[in-house]
Design an enzyme around this catalytic site. Structure first.
Site, mmCIF file in Angstrom:
data_model
loop_
_atom_site.group_PDB
_atom_site.id
_atom_site.type_symbol
_atom_site.label_atom_id
_atom_site.label_comp_id
_atom_site.label_asym_id
_atom_site.label_seq_id
_atom_site.Cartn_x
_atom_site.Cartn_y
_atom_site.Cartn_z
ATOM 1 N N ARG A 15 0.826 -1.204 0.000
ATOM 2 C CA ARG A 15 0.000 0.000 0.000
ATOM 3 C C ARG A 15 0.866 1.262 0.000
ATOM 4 O O ARG A 15 0.351 2.370 0.039
ATOM 5 C CB ARG A 15 -0.916 0.023 1.225
ATOM 6 C CG ARG A 15 -1.804 -1.197 1.425
ATOM 7 C CD ARG A 15 -2.582 -1.621 0.180
ATOM 8 N NE ARG A 15 -3.144 -0.529 -0.587
ATOM 9 C CZ ARG A 15 -4.364 -0.062 -0.453
ATOM 10 N NH1 ARG A 15 -5.173 -0.609 0.388
ATOM 11 N NH2 ARG A 15 -4.799 0.931 -1.198
ATOM 12 N N LYS A 65 15.195 -6.254 4.316
ATOM 13 C CA LYS A 65 15.573 -5.190 5.261
ATOM 14 C C LYS A 65 16.984 -5.382 5.819
ATOM 15 O O LYS A 65 17.690 -4.409 6.059
ATOM 16 C CB LYS A 65 14.563 -5.105 6.409
ATOM 17 C CG LYS A 65 13.220 -4.506 5.991
ATOM 18 C CD LYS A 65 12.312 -4.334 7.206
ATOM 19 C CE LYS A 65 10.924 -3.862 6.791
ATOM 20 N NZ LYS A 65 10.038 -3.667 7.932
ATOM 21 N N ASN A 86 14.548 0.184 6.650
ATOM 22 C CA ASN A 86 13.336 0.213 5.818
ATOM 23 C C ASN A 86 13.264 1.482 4.966
ATOM 24 O O ASN A 86 12.347 1.634 4.172
ATOM 25 C CB ASN A 86 12.068 0.062 6.674
ATOM 26 C CG ASN A 86 11.684 1.348 7.384
ATOM 27 O OD1 ASN A 86 12.513 2.229 7.587
ATOM 28 N ND2 ASN A 86 10.428 1.462 7.768
ATOM 29 N N LEU A 152 13.998 -17.721 23.407
ATOM 30 C CA LEU A 152 14.448 -16.739 24.410
ATOM 31 C C LEU A 152 15.787 -16.095 24.030
ATOM 32 O O LEU A 152 15.993 -14.895 24.264
ATOM 33 C CB LEU A 152 14.558 -17.421 25.785
ATOM 34 C CG LEU A 152 15.033 -16.518 26.921
ATOM 35 C CD1 LEU A 152 14.069 -15.373 27.152
ATOM 36 C CD2 LEU A 152 15.230 -17.323 28.212
ATOM 37 N N SER A 153 16.681 -16.877 23.432
ATOM 38 C CA SER A 153 18.028 -16.352 23.144
ATOM 39 C C SER A 153 17.969 -15.086 22.274
ATOM 40 O O SER A 153 18.795 -14.189 22.416
ATOM 41 C CB SER A 153 18.883 -17.421 22.462
ATOM 42 O OG SER A 153 18.256 -17.842 21.291
ATOM 43 N N LYS A 154 16.973 -15.001 21.398
ATOM 44 C CA LYS A 154 16.885 -13.804 20.538
ATOM 45 C C LYS A 154 16.513 -12.573 21.357
ATOM 46 O O LYS A 154 17.008 -11.474 21.118
ATOM 47 C CB LYS A 154 15.842 -14.028 19.442
ATOM 48 C CG LYS A 154 16.285 -14.990 18.372
ATOM 49 C CD LYS A 154 15.400 -14.775 17.162
ATOM 50 C CE LYS A 154 15.293 -16.015 16.325
ATOM 51 N NZ LYS A 154 14.173 -15.967 15.383
ATOM 52 N N GLN A 243 4.897 5.061 9.961
ATOM 53 C CA GLN A 243 6.296 4.829 9.545
ATOM 54 C C GLN A 243 6.533 5.395 8.144
ATOM 55 O O GLN A 243 7.609 5.917 7.845
ATOM 56 C CB GLN A 243 6.726 3.351 9.676
ATOM 57 C CG GLN A 243 5.967 2.317 8.846
ATOM 58 C CD GLN A 243 6.379 2.279 7.387
ATOM 59 O OE1 GLN A 243 7.510 2.612 7.058
ATOM 60 N NE2 GLN A 243 5.466 1.903 6.516
HETATM 61 P P1 NDP Z 1 10.489 -11.782 11.828
HETATM 62 O O1 NDP Z 1 10.308 -12.939 10.926
HETATM 63 O O2 NDP Z 1 11.802 -11.079 11.896
HETATM 64 O O3 NDP Z 1 10.136 -12.236 13.361
HETATM 65 C C1 NDP Z 1 9.008 -13.009 13.637
HETATM 66 C C2 NDP Z 1 8.763 -13.056 15.143
HETATM 67 O O4 NDP Z 1 7.528 -13.721 15.345
HETATM 68 C C3 NDP Z 1 9.818 -13.836 15.929
HETATM 69 O O5 NDP Z 1 9.949 -13.257 17.201
HETATM 70 C C4 NDP Z 1 9.179 -15.239 16.028
HETATM 71 O O6 NDP Z 1 9.621 -15.978 17.147
HETATM 72 C C5 NDP Z 1 7.744 -14.841 16.229
HETATM 73 N N1 NDP Z 1 6.773 -15.868 15.859
HETATM 74 C C6 NDP Z 1 6.410 -16.275 14.622
HETATM 75 N N2 NDP Z 1 5.427 -17.210 14.706
HETATM 76 C C7 NDP Z 1 5.168 -17.383 16.024
HETATM 77 C C8 NDP Z 1 4.257 -18.209 16.744
HETATM 78 N N3 NDP Z 1 3.422 -19.041 16.124
HETATM 79 N N4 NDP Z 1 4.247 -18.136 18.089
HETATM 80 C C9 NDP Z 1 5.091 -17.291 18.727
HETATM 81 N N5 NDP Z 1 5.977 -16.477 18.106
HETATM 82 C C10 NDP Z 1 6.019 -16.534 16.758
HETATM 83 O O7 NDP Z 1 9.316 -10.786 11.440
HETATM 84 P P2 NDP Z 1 9.275 -9.197 11.701
HETATM 85 O O8 NDP Z 1 9.786 -8.956 13.071
HETATM 86 O O9 NDP Z 1 9.886 -8.487 10.554
HETATM 87 O O10 NDP Z 1 7.707 -8.897 11.625
HETATM 88 C C11 NDP Z 1 6.825 -9.301 12.672
HETATM 89 C C12 NDP Z 1 5.410 -8.879 12.318
HETATM 90 O O11 NDP Z 1 5.287 -7.459 12.389
HETATM 91 C C13 NDP Z 1 5.014 -9.283 10.895
HETATM 92 O O12 NDP Z 1 3.735 -9.863 10.962
HETATM 93 C C14 NDP Z 1 4.978 -7.982 10.128
HETATM 94 O O13 NDP Z 1 3.986 -8.013 9.111
HETATM 95 C C15 NDP Z 1 4.620 -6.981 11.237
HETATM 96 N N6 NDP Z 1 5.100 -5.628 10.925
HETATM 97 C C16 NDP Z 1 4.183 -4.612 10.842
HETATM 98 C C17 NDP Z 1 4.578 -3.330 10.567
HETATM 99 C C18 NDP Z 1 3.558 -2.244 10.472
HETATM 100 O O14 NDP Z 1 3.898 -1.135 9.999
HETATM 101 N N7 NDP Z 1 2.331 -2.471 10.916
HETATM 102 C C19 NDP Z 1 5.996 -2.981 10.355
HETATM 103 C C20 NDP Z 1 6.900 -4.111 10.500
HETATM 104 C C21 NDP Z 1 6.444 -5.387 10.768
HETATM 105 P P3 NDP Z 1 10.979 -16.863 17.076
HETATM 106 O O15 NDP Z 1 12.098 -15.900 17.255
HETATM 107 O O16 NDP Z 1 10.844 -17.825 18.198
HETATM 108 O O17 NDP Z 1 10.976 -17.527 15.726
#
Ligand code: NDP
EC number: 1.1.1.25
Length: 270
Positions: A15, A65, A86, A152-154, A243
């Site tokens: 968008r 990113k 970004n 947790l480590s992250k 943003q």
């Molecule tokens: P990443 O792939 O970098 O991180 C994903 C995160 O989600 C990790 O912490 C992961 O945990 C966790 N996760 C995924 N699935 C599950 C689950 N089933 N249960 C628990 N934890 C889960 O993604 P981003 O950080 O880049 O993005 C995260 C979200 O934020 C996305 O949905 C994105 O669309 C949204 N977003 C929205 C924005 C906006 O402007 N509204 C801007 C940027 C992002 P683990 O480390 O254990 O894998």
């Protein structure tokens, strides 16, 4: 005319062109803003080609990113901490990188009258989006910012990197020992219809629950929070627009207003 793009793969759904063209119209800025699909192995060459051709800058979205950060000659502190860029600006032969996700979230929270100063905030998730919001949230002087992540480590890595007494981390289960005013879901779990395994009692006790994901209906996380008794639920559409406004300001030196664009996007959600 100055040219900007959003780079990603996939990108058709974006968008951003709508948002930035609306900002340009409102602020009487002459520019074009288009999507560009980038093949997974072609990020660097395509960005450099656009810069050489006179492009002024662009936004970067999934999955580039982190690569964008590596490509930049200079990055802001918040982008460096996020490990992700970004917003790209091409100036004097240099590529400058910033990350506006965090400030976008903070602005949207404040626009929704969510008090952050002295509040106890739980941030769920430790991916790129979570990392990007840590510094801007701490700048709002919360009493506590706790990061809970499935891995947790992250979360621990972020705490080590930032090293701020108000910032702590824990497992999903350990959140049960605390109370929070504001809970922010920065996981991508909602995208697949899943919920982060936070105890319901923790969610129920929050004043505000925020999901970075947005949808026409309440996201699974927000529906759960509402049914559990959280007072206020907000999705991430406002963050998306805020943003974008920050990126626009970086490029053009003028801050557009966001209300009308947000209303229109909300009405267009399918
Ligand atoms: P990443 O792939 O970098 O991180 C994903 C995160 O989600 C990790 O912490 C992961 O945990 C966790 N996760 C995924 N699935 C599950 C689950 N089933 N249960 C628990 N934890 C889960 O993604 P981003 O950080 O880049 O993005 C995260 C979200 O934020 C996305 O949905 C994105 O669309 C949204 N977003 C929205 C924005 C906006 O402007 N509204 C801007 C940027 C992002 P683990 O480390 O254990 O894998």
């Amino acid at each position: 005319m100055d040219q900007y793009r959003v780079f990603g793969n996939p990108i058709k759904h974006s968008r951003s062109p709508y948002i930035h063209q609306a900002f340009a119209k409102e602020t009487a800025q002459e520019l074009t803003y288009q999507t560009q699909l980038i093949e997974l192995d072609a990020f660097e060459q395509d960005i450099k080609a656009f810069a050489r051709a006179g492009g002024k800058g662009g936004n970067v979205t999934v999955p580039f990113k982190e690569q964008a950060l590596a490509l930049c000659d200079q990055v802001s502190k918040r982008a460096s901490l996020a490990g992700a860029v970004n917003t790209l600006s091409f100036r004097d032969g240099q590529i400058l990188g910033d990350n506006t996700d965090g400030i976008g979230l903070v602005k949207d929270l404040l626009a929704n009258k969510v008090p952050l100063k002295n509040s106890r905030i739980l941030l769920i998730g430790a991916g790129g989006a979570a990392k990007g919001v840590v510094l801007p949230l701490l700048e709002q002087q919360p009493q506590q910012l706790m990061i809970a992540n499935r891995t947790l480590s992250k979360a621990e890595q972020i705490c080590q990197l930032v090293s701020d007494g108000r910032l702590t981390c824990c497992t999903f289960e350990q959140t049960n020992n605390y109370d929070f005013d504001v809970i922010i879901n920065a996981t991508s779990a909602s995208l697949d219809g899943h919920l982060p395994a936070i105890p319901e009692k923790v969610i129920a006790g929050a004043e505000v629950c925020y999901d970075m994901v947005y949808a026409k209906q309440l996201t699974p996380f927000l529906l759960w929070a509402k049914e559990a008794g959280a007072n206020k639920v907000i999705d991430g559409l406002g963050m998306l627009v805020a943003q974008a406004a920050e990126s626009f300001n970086i490029w053009r030196g003028v801050m557009p207003s966001t209300d009308e664009v947000l209303q229109q996007l909300r009405a267009d959600l399918t």
